[in-house]
Design a protein around this motif. Structure first.
Motif, PDB file in Angstrom:
ATOM      1  N   ARG A 265       0.860  -1.188   0.000  1.00 55.29           N
ATOM      2  CA  ARG A 265       0.000   0.000   0.000  1.00 55.29           C
ATOM      3  C   ARG A 265       0.897   1.240   0.000  1.00 55.29           C
ATOM      4  O   ARG A 265       1.982   1.224   0.563  1.00 55.29           O
ATOM      5  CB  ARG A 265      -0.893   0.052   1.253  1.00 55.29           C
TER       6      ARG A 265
ATOM      7  N   VAL B  94      -1.779  -1.977   7.015  1.00 56.37           N
ATOM      8  CA  VAL B  94      -3.216  -2.179   6.804  1.00 56.37           C
ATOM      9  C   VAL B  94      -3.524  -3.625   7.155  1.00 56.37           C
ATOM     10  O   VAL B  94      -2.837  -4.540   6.701  1.00 56.37           O
ATOM     11  CB  VAL B  94      -3.622  -1.890   5.336  1.00 56.37           C
TER      12      VAL B  94
ATOM     13  N   VAL C 212      -6.186  -6.765   6.974  1.00 54.11           N
ATOM     14  CA  VAL C 212      -7.304  -7.217   6.131  1.00 54.11           C
ATOM     15  C   VAL C 212      -7.863  -8.494   6.742  1.00 54.11           C
ATOM     16  O   VAL C 212      -7.157  -9.492   6.898  1.00 54.11           O
ATOM     17  CB  VAL C 212      -6.853  -7.479   4.673  1.00 54.11           C
TER      18      VAL C 212
ATOM     19  N   GLU D 254     -10.825  -4.020   5.274  1.00 60.21           N
ATOM     20  CA  GLU D 254      -9.529  -3.440   5.603  1.00 60.21           C
ATOM     21  C   GLU D 254      -9.643  -2.470   6.775  1.00 60.21           C
ATOM     22  O   GLU D 254     -10.598  -1.714   6.874  1.00 60.21           O
ATOM     23  CB  GLU D 254      -8.960  -2.685   4.394  1.00 60.21           C
ATOM     24  N   GLU D 255      -8.631  -2.535   7.640  1.00 64.79           N
ATOM     25  CA  GLU D 255      -8.514  -1.554   8.717  1.00 64.79           C
ATOM     26  C   GLU D 255      -7.204  -0.820   8.501  1.00 64.79           C
ATOM     27  O   GLU D 255      -6.121  -1.408   8.584  1.00 64.79           O
ATOM     28  CB  GLU D 255      -8.536  -2.216  10.094  1.00 64.79           C
ATOM     29  N   ASN D 256      -7.333   0.461   8.210  1.00 60.08           N
ATOM     30  CA  ASN D 256      -6.162   1.284   7.905  1.00 60.08           C
ATOM     31  C   ASN D 256      -5.473   1.686   9.208  1.00 60.08           C
ATOM     32  O   ASN D 256      -5.994   2.478   9.987  1.00 60.08           O
ATOM     33  CB  ASN D 256      -6.593   2.529   7.121  1.00 60.08           C
ATOM     34  N   CYS D 257      -4.311   1.132   9.434  1.00 60.60           N
ATOM     35  CA  CYS D 257      -3.521   1.458  10.622  1.00 60.60           C
ATOM     36  C   CYS D 257      -2.253   2.210  10.215  1.00 60.60           C
ATOM     37  O   CYS D 257      -1.218   2.108  10.879  1.00 60.60           O
ATOM     38  CB  CYS D 257      -3.158   0.188  11.381  1.00 60.60           C
ATOM     39  N   SER D 258      -2.353   2.972   9.119  1.00 59.77           N
ATOM     40  CA  SER D 258      -1.208   3.789   8.711  1.00 59.77           C
ATOM     41  C   SER D 258      -1.055   4.929   9.717  1.00 59.77           C
ATOM     42  O   SER D 258      -2.010   5.316  10.391  1.00 59.77           O
ATOM     43  CB  SER D 258      -1.408   4.348   7.305  1.00 59.77           C
TER      44      SER D 258
END
Length: 197
Positions: free
Chosen positions: A157, A164, A166, A171-175
């Motif tokens: 990504r 991220v 999944v 998806e869980e965005n952990c950026s």
């Protein structure tokens, strides 16, 4: 002098006296009217001066309030800019950590955000390339502690830091950017307290 002349003379005298009296009365009334007009003009002048002073005071007050509002707005904008810059610098510092410290933070984040499910974890191309040896096993341990499993995906990504997760197509965005943005208000409050109180 004859009787007629006397009568005419008496009539003229009476007419002169009546005319003089009427003239004096008219002059007196005119003087009274003029005096009353002068009093009314003075009252009107005083009222106009008082009204002008009040309007001027109101204008000056509004002008001061407007200036104060402009000053407060400029100060607030400057504070917001300083707060935003501080948060952005913290974000950039977070993204540019040394590799070891960076992946220690990533491991803590995985322990926090992993779910008790089977899933995948996606990194940026940069992070995949610099991932320390044995970190994949660390990811698996962290997921197992939460009752799930995570495998590192070969898919990447575009992000500066973080990952991220999944799970089943969700998806869980952990950026880092997503985490900073999700806590923006809280971060702004903390920075505000630190800098300005």
């Amino acid at each position: 002098m004859t009787g007629l002349d006397k009568m005419i003379s008496q009539i003229l005298e009476e007419a002169d006296a009546a005319a003089s009296q009427k003239e004096a009365d008219a002059a007196s009334r005119a003087e009274a009217i003029l005096s009353e007009a002068e009093k009314e003009a003075e009252i009107l002048k005083t009222e106009i001066e008082e009204k002008s002073e009040k309007e001027l005071a109101g204008y000056e007050s509004r002008h001061r309030l407007a200036d104060e509002q402009k000053r407060r707005t400029a100060l607030l904008l400057a504070k917001q800019e300083i707060i935003s810059d501080t948060i952005e610098k913290a974000y950039q510092k977070f993204c540019s950590m040394e590799t070891e410290a960076y992946f220690e933070v990533i491991a803590k984040m995985i322990r926090k955000f992993a779910l008790p499910k089977e899933g995948e974890i996606l990194f940026s191309e940069k992070d995949l390339g610099r991932m320390p040896e044995g970190f994949r096993a660390e990811i698996a341990r962290a997921a197992k502690e939460k009752g799930g499993s995570l495998t590192v995906s070969g898919e990447t990504r575009r992000m500066e830091g973080g990952f991220v997760l999944v799970y089943g197509g969700v998806e869980e965005n952990c950026s880092f950017r997503a985490l900073f943005d999700s806590r923006k208000d809280e971060l702004q409050d903390k920075v505000n307290r630190l800098l300005f109180f």
